[in-house]
Design a protein around this motif. Structure first.
Motif, PDB file in Angstrom:
ATOM      1  N   PRO A 192       0.824  -1.217   0.000  1.00  0.00           N
ATOM      2  CA  PRO A 192       0.000   0.000   0.000  1.00  0.00           C
ATOM      3  C   PRO A 192       0.855   1.261   0.000  1.00  0.00           C
ATOM      4  O   PRO A 192       0.815   2.053   0.927  1.00  0.00           O
ATOM      5  CB  PRO A 192      -0.793  -0.126   1.297  1.00  0.00           C
ATOM      6  N   SER A 248       2.865   4.109  -2.974  1.00  0.00           N
ATOM      7  CA  SER A 248       3.279   4.466  -4.336  1.00  0.00           C
ATOM      8  C   SER A 248       4.784   4.310  -4.445  1.00  0.00           C
ATOM      9  O   SER A 248       5.521   4.795  -3.594  1.00  0.00           O
ATOM     10  CB  SER A 248       2.904   5.916  -4.647  1.00  0.00           C
ATOM     11  N   LEU A 251      -6.786  -0.124  -1.505  1.00  0.00           N
ATOM     12  CA  LEU A 251      -7.218   0.925  -2.423  1.00  0.00           C
ATOM     13  C   LEU A 251      -8.577   0.564  -3.039  1.00  0.00           C
ATOM     14  O   LEU A 251      -9.469   1.406  -3.158  1.00  0.00           O
ATOM     15  CB  LEU A 251      -6.163   1.077  -3.522  1.00  0.00           C
ATOM     16  N   HIS A 262     -11.288   1.057  -0.412  1.00  0.00           N
ATOM     17  CA  HIS A 262     -11.639   2.469  -0.284  1.00  0.00           C
ATOM     18  C   HIS A 262     -12.537   2.923  -1.433  1.00  0.00           C
ATOM     19  O   HIS A 262     -13.518   3.629  -1.224  1.00  0.00           O
ATOM     20  CB  HIS A 262     -10.371   3.332  -0.256  1.00  0.00           C
ATOM     21  N   HIS A 263     -12.169   2.509  -2.630  1.00  0.00           N
ATOM     22  CA  HIS A 263     -12.950   2.878  -3.804  1.00  0.00           C
ATOM     23  C   HIS A 263     -14.389   2.366  -3.667  1.00  0.00           C
ATOM     24  O   HIS A 263     -15.358   3.099  -3.884  1.00  0.00           O
ATOM     25  CB  HIS A 263     -12.284   2.300  -5.047  1.00  0.00           C
ATOM     26  N   ALA A 320     -15.955   1.539  -0.930  1.00  0.00           N
ATOM     27  CA  ALA A 320     -16.640   2.125   0.222  1.00  0.00           C
ATOM     28  C   ALA A 320     -17.383   3.406  -0.163  1.00  0.00           C
ATOM     29  O   ALA A 320     -18.400   3.755   0.442  1.00  0.00           O
ATOM     30  CB  ALA A 320     -15.642   2.412   1.345  1.00  0.00           C
ATOM     31  N   TYR A 321     -16.887   4.080  -1.190  1.00  0.00           N
ATOM     32  CA  TYR A 321     -17.538   5.302  -1.680  1.00  0.00           C
ATOM     33  C   TYR A 321     -18.997   5.059  -2.039  1.00  0.00           C
ATOM     34  O   TYR A 321     -19.832   5.945  -1.892  1.00  0.00           O
ATOM     35  CB  TYR A 321     -16.784   5.814  -2.909  1.00  0.00           C
ATOM     36  N   PHE A 322     -19.296   3.871  -2.505  1.00  0.00           N
ATOM     37  CA  PHE A 322     -20.647   3.571  -2.999  1.00  0.00           C
ATOM     38  C   PHE A 322     -21.558   3.003  -1.926  1.00  0.00           C
ATOM     39  O   PHE A 322     -22.699   2.641  -2.211  1.00  0.00           O
ATOM     40  CB  PHE A 322     -20.556   2.610  -4.185  1.00  0.00           C
ATOM     41  N   GLU A 333     -15.670   7.498 -12.119  1.00  0.00           N
ATOM     42  CA  GLU A 333     -14.950   6.386 -11.495  1.00  0.00           C
ATOM     43  C   GLU A 333     -13.499   6.712 -11.194  1.00  0.00           C
ATOM     44  O   GLU A 333     -13.019   6.513 -10.075  1.00  0.00           O
ATOM     45  CB  GLU A 333     -14.946   5.177 -12.449  1.00  0.00           C
ATOM     46  N   VAL A 349     -12.848   8.947  -8.170  1.00  0.00           N
ATOM     47  CA  VAL A 349     -12.997   8.280  -6.882  1.00  0.00           C
ATOM     48  C   VAL A 349     -11.755   7.437  -6.570  1.00  0.00           C
ATOM     49  O   VAL A 349     -11.239   7.440  -5.456  1.00  0.00           O
ATOM     50  CB  VAL A 349     -14.247   7.383  -6.864  1.00  0.00           C
ATOM     51  N   ARG A 350     -11.259   6.767  -7.601  1.00  0.00           N
ATOM     52  CA  ARG A 350     -10.063   5.946  -7.429  1.00  0.00           C
ATOM     53  C   ARG A 350      -8.879   6.804  -6.991  1.00  0.00           C
ATOM     54  O   ARG A 350      -8.112   6.429  -6.109  1.00  0.00           O
ATOM     55  CB  ARG A 350      -9.744   5.211  -8.740  1.00  0.00           C
ATOM     56  N   ALA A 393      -8.897   7.855  -3.316  1.00  0.00           N
ATOM     57  CA  ALA A 393      -8.331   6.846  -2.420  1.00  0.00           C
ATOM     58  C   ALA A 393      -6.807   6.958  -2.381  1.00  0.00           C
ATOM     59  O   ALA A 393      -6.180   6.795  -1.332  1.00  0.00           O
ATOM     60  CB  ALA A 393      -8.755   5.448  -2.859  1.00  0.00           C
ATOM     61  N   LEU A 394      -6.239   7.266  -3.537  1.00  0.00           N
ATOM     62  CA  LEU A 394      -4.791   7.439  -3.649  1.00  0.00           C
ATOM     63  C   LEU A 394      -4.334   8.670  -2.865  1.00  0.00           C
ATOM     64  O   LEU A 394      -3.330   8.639  -2.150  1.00  0.00           O
ATOM     65  CB  LEU A 394      -4.456   7.610  -5.132  1.00  0.00           C
ATOM     66  N   LEU A 414      -5.833   9.989  -0.346  1.00  0.00           N
ATOM     67  CA  LEU A 414      -5.974   9.687   1.084  1.00  0.00           C
ATOM     68  C   LEU A 414      -4.782   8.886   1.587  1.00  0.00           C
ATOM     69  O   LEU A 414      -4.271   9.139   2.679  1.00  0.00           O
ATOM     70  CB  LEU A 414      -7.279   8.915   1.319  1.00  0.00           C
ATOM     71  N   ARG A 415      -4.318   7.951   0.782  1.00  0.00           N
ATOM     72  CA  ARG A 415      -3.168   7.136   1.180  1.00  0.00           C
ATOM     73  C   ARG A 415      -1.935   8.016   1.378  1.00  0.00           C
ATOM     74  O   ARG A 415      -1.178   7.840   2.331  1.00  0.00           O
ATOM     75  CB  ARG A 415      -2.907   6.063   0.112  1.00  0.00           C
ATOM     76  N   ARG A 449       3.155  12.895  -5.325  1.00  0.00           N
ATOM     77  CA  ARG A 449       3.254  11.723  -4.460  1.00  0.00           C
ATOM     78  C   ARG A 449       2.161  10.699  -4.719  1.00  0.00           C
ATOM     79  O   ARG A 449       2.242   9.558  -4.266  1.00  0.00           O
ATOM     80  CB  ARG A 449       3.260  12.155  -2.999  1.00  0.00           C
ATOM     81  N   ALA A 450       1.118  11.088  -5.443  1.00  0.00           N
ATOM     82  CA  ALA A 450       0.039  10.145  -5.740  1.00  0.00           C
ATOM     83  C   ALA A 450       0.068   9.714  -7.204  1.00  0.00           C
ATOM     84  O   ALA A 450      -0.702   8.864  -7.622  1.00  0.00           O
ATOM     85  CB  ALA A 450      -1.307  10.759  -5.403  1.00  0.00           C
ATOM     86  N   ILE A 469     -15.887  11.591   2.476  1.00  0.00           N
ATOM     87  CA  ILE A 469     -16.425  11.381   1.129  1.00  0.00           C
ATOM     88  C   ILE A 469     -16.425   9.892   0.778  1.00  0.00           C
ATOM     89  O   ILE A 469     -17.378   9.368   0.211  1.00  0.00           O
ATOM     90  CB  ILE A 469     -15.607  12.164   0.085  1.00  0.00           C
ATOM     91  N   LEU A 470     -15.348   9.209   1.144  1.00  0.00           N
ATOM     92  CA  LEU A 470     -15.208   7.785   0.819  1.00  0.00           C
ATOM     93  C   LEU A 470     -15.911   6.875   1.826  1.00  0.00           C
ATOM     94  O   LEU A 470     -15.825   5.645   1.719  1.00  0.00           O
ATOM     95  CB  LEU A 470     -13.733   7.401   0.740  1.00  0.00           C
ATOM     96  N   VAL A 505     -15.101   6.258   4.827  1.00  0.00           N
ATOM     97  CA  VAL A 505     -14.174   5.496   5.662  1.00  0.00           C
ATOM     98  C   VAL A 505     -13.813   6.276   6.928  1.00  0.00           C
ATOM     99  O   VAL A 505     -12.799   6.024   7.558  1.00  0.00           O
ATOM    100  CB  VAL A 505     -12.891   5.094   4.897  1.00  0.00           C
TER     101      VAL A 505
END
Lengths: 210, 210
Positions: free
Chosen positions: A183, A185, A201, A204-205, A207-209, B8, B11-12, B15-16, B18-19, B40-41, B77-78, B80
């Motif tokens: 987890p 980059s 990842l 998390h994606h 969970a948005y839904f 889509e 949203v993906r 998550a990045l 957030l990481r 960094r993402a 938003i996600l 989590v």
DNA sequence: TAGATTGTTAATCGATTAACAATC
DNA sequence: TAGATTGTTAATCGATTAACAATC
């Protein structure tokens, strides 16, 4: 190959088409239409035809695509018409599970191309143990192992903080394609392909839904 | 939330982001620019700003984004920013590995939101065994378990031929989001989200570049 | 031949990038 | 205030869809 510069998404769908064709082989149908292939792979008929057109002409008008032939062609395009050796870096929970999983599929599935060529870690207590017949070696042995067996693909299943170093070691050893489960980059040189497969990842994606 | 219809890909990337922000918390920097967050993402600065603009205004001109605040907003938003319970269907190699993996991250990582609420299989020899304290139950018990604990997310780690049935059982039980690890395309009703995480598909995709 | 389906071109749609006024 | 960086609009780029002539 008509066009080496096919977009990323097209290559990804090609893998999907191949999966459908592999599942179709046992059927009594010799031909499949772009319509049906698309439906079963989750793409439109037009998309299937356009995707394939990047690489050549594989169908017959009015008939469709010969299943066995198209399967062979896509396998060739994806370089999976031969054994593809890979290594796993990180013999933790996930690394060991993926080692066993790919070994099992290779045993049970005709034509499964991926073959585990080595399993590496830095934990002294793990080194020497075997997983389905593959010994866990120290990461320092990676370079030699890669050179000997011509491995060009690596799966990274080390903890986040060790990911970049594991990637660097892979690149130094001559690995050309990396699937990163950590987890984190990570950076690779331009000539190395990197895909990310961080499960968290995806969670998390999704969970948005909720 | 400004726009519930964010693409889509956006949203993906959220998550990045957030990481990255989670990895930044320990640092002494209070603010981060779209430039640095992007770097960094693996996204451009413009992309970061545009992505965030789908959901609101989170930055200060001339300064950037307050790390802790933005982290909280993206988490919200996600969905989590609270515990997200999930189940795993299929207590094979991969299912057990993912169970252990998520349990461990939850123990060691502050704020890790995903919590395993059940592990299911149909193999009588597995049922009753425990994995890190979670008992393996029969798939028939899924419905009740989901209803009791309000689980809305499922990971499918059964063999390909059992995948569709496992998905159907999940949907019947009221699951709203599914992460499918089985090497098989499966169908879900419109109101259920499905993501695919077939490792073999990634391997095929990567093999193209060898 | 008639019917079906490909391969390909044109039209549409959507996402990314560039640019800049607003403003902290 | 001067410098920096956001939020947003316009321009570009690329991918998907629709349509159809070619042809098996």
């Amino acid at each position: 190959m008509r066009d080496a510069n096919a977009p990323e998404v097209v290559v990804r769908r090609l893998a999907l088409y191949l999966r459908v064709l592999n599942a179709t082989s046992a059927d009594d149908k010799n031909y499949i239409s772009s319509q049906e292939l698309g439906e079963r792979a989750g793409a439109s008929a037009a998309q299937v035809r356009k995707d394939l057109a990047f690489f050549g002409e594989f169908g017959k008008q009015g008939v469709g695509y010969e299943v066995g032939f198209l399967r062979g062609e896509i396998a060739r395009i994806l370089n999976v018409d031969r054994v593809v050796r890979f290594v796993i870096l990180g013999a933790g929970e996930l690394g060991v599970a993926l080692a066993r999983y790919t070994q099992r599929r290779r045993e049970t599935e005709h034509g499964y191309p991926f073959l585990l060529a080595g399993l590496f870690d830095v934990d002294p207590s793990k080194i020497g143990q075997t997983v389905d017949g593959t010994a866990i070696e120290h990461l320092d042995a990676l370079q030699d192992a890669v050179k000997e067996s011509g491995v060009r693909m690596a799966l990274i299943t080390v903890p986040a903080q060790a990911a970049q170093e594991a990637v660097n070691a892979s690149v130094r050893a001559g690995i050309r394609a990396i699937l990163n489960f950590a987890p984190k980059s990570v950076s690779v040189p331009e000539n190395v392909r990197l895909h990310n497969a961080d499960v968290t990842l995806d969670l998390h994606h999704l969970a948005y839904f909720l």
